[in-house]
Design a protein around this motif. Structure first.
Motif, PDB file in Angstrom:
ATOM      1  N   GLY A 191      -8.444  11.018  19.564  1.00 13.41           N
ATOM      2  CA  GLY A 191      -8.125  10.998  18.131  1.00 13.41           C
ATOM      3  C   GLY A 191      -8.955   9.997  17.352  1.00 13.41           C
ATOM      4  N   CYS A 192     -10.256   9.924  17.677  1.00 18.39           N
ATOM      5  CA  CYS A 192     -11.087   8.864  17.086  1.00 18.39           C
ATOM      6  C   CYS A 192     -11.304   9.105  15.591  1.00 18.39           C
ATOM      7  CB  CYS A 192     -12.438   8.815  17.791  1.00 18.39           C
ATOM      8  SG  CYS A 192     -12.262   8.560  19.554  1.00 18.39           S
ATOM      9  N   LYS A 193     -11.262   8.015  14.829  1.00 22.08           N
ATOM     10  CA  LYS A 193     -11.551   8.104  13.386  1.00 22.08           C
ATOM     11  C   LYS A 193     -13.021   7.823  13.132  1.00 22.08           C
ATOM     12  CE  LYS A 193      -6.924   6.376  12.290  1.00 22.08           C
ATOM     13  NZ  LYS A 193      -6.390   5.163  12.907  1.00 22.08           N
ATOM     14  N   GLU A 194     -13.629   7.093  14.058  1.00 20.25           N
ATOM     15  CA  GLU A 194     -15.061   6.791  13.933  1.00 20.25           C
ATOM     16  C   GLU A 194     -15.699   6.984  15.311  1.00 20.25           C
ATOM     17  OE1 GLU A 194     -15.946   3.077  11.803  1.00 20.25           O
ATOM     18  OE2 GLU A 194     -13.826   2.970  11.255  1.00 20.25           O
ATOM     19  N   ALA A 195     -16.860   7.627  15.331  1.00 16.48           N
ATOM     20  CA  ALA A 195     -17.550   7.868  16.603  1.00 16.48           C
ATOM     21  C   ALA A 195     -19.008   7.436  16.473  1.00 16.48           C
ATOM     22  CB  ALA A 195     -17.473   9.345  16.972  1.00 16.48           C
ATOM     23  N   THR A 245      -3.300   5.223  27.777  1.00 17.92           N
ATOM     24  CA  THR A 245      -3.908   4.199  26.906  1.00 17.92           C
ATOM     25  C   THR A 245      -3.608   4.436  25.432  1.00 17.92           C
ATOM     26  OG1 THR A 245      -5.946   5.478  26.603  1.00 17.92           O
ATOM     27  CG2 THR A 245      -5.873   3.951  28.477  1.00 17.92           C
ATOM     28  N   GLY A 246      -3.275   5.664  25.054  1.00 13.79           N
ATOM     29  CA  GLY A 246      -3.142   5.989  23.631  1.00 13.79           C
ATOM     30  C   GLY A 246      -4.508   6.264  23.029  1.00 13.79           C
ATOM     31  N   ASP A 247      -4.526   6.501  21.710  1.00 10.58           N
ATOM     32  CA  ASP A 247      -5.757   6.849  21.009  1.00 10.58           C
ATOM     33  C   ASP A 247      -6.701   5.656  20.875  1.00 10.58           C
ATOM     34  OD1 ASP A 247      -5.016   9.442  20.736  1.00 10.58           O
ATOM     35  OD2 ASP A 247      -4.331   9.278  18.652  1.00 10.58           O
ATOM     36  N   ALA A 248      -7.928   5.970  20.463  1.00 10.95           N
ATOM     37  CA  ALA A 248      -8.911   4.925  20.153  1.00 10.95           C
ATOM     38  C   ALA A 248      -9.413   5.177  18.736  1.00 10.95           C
ATOM     39  CB  ALA A 248     -10.063   4.974  21.143  1.00 10.95           C
ATOM     40  N   ASP A 249      -9.317   4.169  17.872  1.00 15.68           N
ATOM     41  CA  ASP A 249      -9.794   4.354  16.494  1.00 15.68           C
ATOM     42  C   ASP A 249     -11.305   4.522  16.451  1.00 15.68           C
ATOM     43  OD1 ASP A 249      -7.253   3.990  15.162  1.00 15.68           O
ATOM     44  OD2 ASP A 249      -7.373   1.914  15.861  1.00 15.68           O
ATOM     45  N   VAL A 250     -11.978   3.679  17.229  1.00 16.18           N
ATOM     46  CA  VAL A 250     -13.440   3.672  17.186  1.00 16.18           C
ATOM     47  C   VAL A 250     -13.965   3.943  18.589  1.00 16.18           C
ATOM     48  CG1 VAL A 250     -15.492   2.296  16.682  1.00 16.18           C
ATOM     49  CG2 VAL A 250     -13.427   1.986  15.300  1.00 16.18           C
ATOM     50  N   GLU A 276     -22.769  15.910  13.391  1.00 13.11           N
ATOM     51  CA  GLU A 276     -22.505  16.922  12.364  1.00 13.11           C
ATOM     52  C   GLU A 276     -21.064  17.445  12.474  1.00 13.11           C
ATOM     53  OE1 GLU A 276     -25.463  20.089  12.445  1.00 13.11           O
ATOM     54  OE2 GLU A 276     -23.928  21.407  11.567  1.00 13.11           O
ATOM     55  N   VAL A 277     -20.659  17.759  13.699  1.00 14.27           N
ATOM     56  CA  VAL A 277     -19.303  18.295  13.896  1.00 14.27           C
ATOM     57  C   VAL A 277     -18.258  17.238  13.546  1.00 14.27           C
ATOM     58  CG1 VAL A 277     -17.691  19.177  15.634  1.00 14.27           C
ATOM     59  CG2 VAL A 277     -20.040  20.016  15.569  1.00 14.27           C
ATOM     60  N   CYS A 278     -18.517  16.000  13.950  1.00 13.03           N
ATOM     61  CA  CYS A 278     -17.572  14.914  13.619  1.00 13.03           C
ATOM     62  C   CYS A 278     -17.410  14.805  12.106  1.00 13.03           C
ATOM     63  CB  CYS A 278     -18.080  13.580  14.163  1.00 13.03           C
ATOM     64  SG  CYS A 278     -17.777  13.355  15.914  1.00 13.03           S
ATOM     65  N   ARG A 279     -18.545  14.738  11.415  1.00  7.17           N
ATOM     66  CA  ARG A 279     -18.490  14.560   9.953  1.00  7.17           C
ATOM     67  C   ARG A 279     -17.752  15.724   9.302  1.00  7.17           C
ATOM     68  NH1 ARG A 279     -24.714  12.807  10.129  1.00  7.17           N
ATOM     69  NH2 ARG A 279     -24.435  10.629  10.723  1.00  7.17           N
ATOM     70  N   ILE A 310     -14.191  13.943  24.105  1.00  7.02           N
ATOM     71  CA  ILE A 310     -13.671  12.562  24.099  1.00  7.02           C
ATOM     72  C   ILE A 310     -13.217  12.186  22.689  1.00  7.02           C
ATOM     73  CG2 ILE A 310     -14.214  10.126  24.544  1.00  7.02           C
ATOM     74  CD1 ILE A 310     -16.168  10.963  26.664  1.00  7.02           C
ATOM     75  N   VAL A 311     -14.047  12.549  21.688  1.00  6.25           N
ATOM     76  CA  VAL A 311     -13.698  12.236  20.295  1.00  6.25           C
ATOM     77  C   VAL A 311     -12.325  12.836  19.957  1.00  6.25           C
ATOM     78  CG1 VAL A 311     -14.351  12.553  17.870  1.00  6.25           C
ATOM     79  CG2 VAL A 311     -16.130  12.175  19.593  1.00  6.25           C
TER      80      VAL A 311
END
Ligand SMILES: [Fe+2]
Ligand SMILES: [Fe+2]
Length: 532
Positions: free
Chosen positions: A473-477, A418-423, A511-514, A468-469
């Protein structure tokens, strides 16, 4: 005669009911309905009639939230007793069907030892003969396959038991938990005896935005003169709602409506996932409501067959404006996995399309791909579950719902395709209810408590979520589908504290995402996200 044009008020609550219990998909298919009538409805009502004070104490205890307790006061015992007797009368054939399933299970347990199943067919309980095929798995474990299309065309499926309860709702008032508390007559509540497929239901909800003559809708729904009509009249208004400004921007706009309900709009299409929508009334917590939906929704996508993701209350109110409903492919005939396509078709949804794992549908200017969904169903063989990837030029969105990342290798394989997901939208209800909470009525043998508690309806925890994030390669979670909104207690029965596992786990994920530069938020109320 009253030919004045009027609108349906935006705060008319419309609860779909089957024999006065809140309708969810397992109450539509006859066999799952029969099992729930016996082991949920009758059991709860009998217990209430016997010990109403026990129920009264339990519903006051936050630790018991979501338990099998009726939230009506003890004074309503006569009403529940009347409903109990009516259920035994009107749903007698379903009750008998549930008994036949128990007998069949026992027959298979006693007699199916790996040898041919053919001699057992004449011994299948008479009510089920011709509706089941007997099967083994490859390890000679016996089971049966239900012929659901036949069952829906048999006398076991009775849409005459379906109705709508209409009433005006003001504010986020507490509604009782619907799996435990039936509707009984109350001031201000009108029972409209029409099956869910009835066209009058579409006409009624069309009137939220398009006016119709009062008498027209009154006749369609068969509202009799007298008190019913006087109450019915109060549900309408001459005042037109503000029109919805169609999205015409560049890229893709995503709006969170609460729980797992996301509206995705781009030039050329709109997609609404797991519709669960608040009525319009004055409330402190801002949210999008029915009036924030486009006049036409191209696709409704359903992630899985849990009552908080296929909310018939919302689905029926939107039916008139939905192009296609996309559902995960099911139809295995397993008792625990009734076909969602058939369920929706039987209650009047004309265009329901099943989608397979990794199947892609072309939409105007983009694609919609079915992404495999593991877990969150207590290890039962349930196929009706799917995450969705929506991709347009401006970017991509992954709606992962309650998918539990129990095997990270799955998404390692999937991402390559599927490739990456931005959001990313991800549910993290990681201390889900035990197996019996939703599926207990379908089990025909007493369930070991330790087994029950080891097999839960759990979404991803921190480790599974962050994987999953990273993987996509998500830019927003965004953490969603947590049942946190105050208007959702009646289907979710959730009461979180800051120490609840899902809150702790999702706080850590945010927290980890940010810390890694990923925009992250746990959604509550409303949120708009744009990709351009
Ligand atoms: Fe779920
Ligand atoms: Fe859920």
């Amino acid at each position: 005669m009253n030919h004045d044009l009027c609108y349906l008020k935006p705060n008319v609550l419309a609860e779909p009911l089957v024999c006065d219990w809140y309708a969810w998909t397992h109450l539509i298919q006859p066999v799952t309905a029969g099992m729930n009538v016996v082991d949920r409805h009758l059991a709860i009502m009998k217990s209430f009639v016997q010990s109403p004070q026990v129920h009264a104490a339990a519903v006051r205890n936050p630790a018991m939230v979501g338990g099998p307790f009726i939230s009506h006061p003890p004074a309503r015992v006569p009403d529940i007793k009347a409903l109990l007797e009516r259920t035994q009368r009107e749903q007698a054939s379903l009750i008998a069907l549930a008994g036949a399933v128990k007998e069949l299970d026992e027959l298979l347990r006693q007699e199916a030892k790996g040898f041919s199943l053919e001699p057992l067919y004449p011994r299948v309980p008479d009510l089920l003969r011709g509706y089941v095929e007997l099967v083994y798995d490859l390890n000679h474990q016996p089971s049966f396959r239900l012929l659901e299309p036949l069952l829906y065309r048999s006398p076991f499926y009775d849409p005459g038991l379906q109705s709508l309860a209409l009433t005006l709702i003001e504010g986020d008032k507490e509604r009782p938990f619907v799996l435990s508390t039936p509707r009984i007559p109350e001031d201000g509540v009108l029972f409209v005896k029409r099956p869910f497929h009835h066209l009058g239901i579409d006409e009624l909800f069309r009137m939220k935005a398009s006016p119709r003559p009062y008498d027209h809708i009154r006749e369609l729904l068969g509202i009799a003169d007298g008190p019913d009509e006087e109450l019915f009249r109060t549900f309408f208004t001459p005042d037109a709602p503000a029109p919805y400004p169609a999205y015409d921007g560049p890229g893709m706009r995503t709006r969170y409506f609460g729980h797992a309900c996301i509206l995705i709009e781009a030039r050329g299409f709109s997609i609404l996932s797991d519709p669960v929508i608040s009525y319009d009334y004055h409330a402190e917590l801002p949210r999008y409501t029915y009036s924030d939906l486009p006049d036409y929704i191209d696709y409704v996508v359903i992630t899985h067959n849990h009552q908080d993701h296929v909310l018939l209350e919302t689905m029926l109110q939107l039916r008139h404006k939905i192009g296609t409903v996309i559902v995960p492919r099911g139809g295995s005939g397993h008792l625990q996995d009734p076909s969602l396509r058939l369920t929706l078709q039987k209650i009047g949804f004309g265009n329901v399309r099943e989608i397979d794992d990794l199947e892609t549908i072309e939409i105007e200017g983009g694609t919609l791909t079915g992404v495999p969904f593991f877990g969150e169903h207590s290890d039962l063989d349930i196929r009706t579950k799917m995450a969705y990837m929506v991709r347009v030029d401006a970017g991509s969105v992954l709606l992962a719902a309650d998918s539990c990342n129990i095997e990270p290798r799955l998404y390692e394989h999937v991402q390559k395709i599927t490739g990456d997901a931005d959001v990313l939208f991800l549910g993290m209800e990681c201390d889900g209810a035990p197996l019996s909470w939703l599926y207990g009525p379908l089990m025909t043998k007493p369930l070991d408590r330790k087994i029950d508690h080891s097999r839960r309806l759990s979404g991803s925890n921190f480790e599974r979520g962050i994987d999953i994030v990273e993987r996509f390669g998500c830019k927003e979670a965004y953490v969603y589908a947590m049942g946190m909104e105050p208007w959702l207690k009646y289907i979710m029965a959730k009461d979180y504290t800051p120490d609840s596992d899902p809150i702790v786990a999702s706080d850590k994920l945010l927290e980890v995402c940010r810390g890694r530069g990923v925009v992250a938020e746990r959604l509550y109320g409303e949120k708009e996200i744009s990709l351009s």
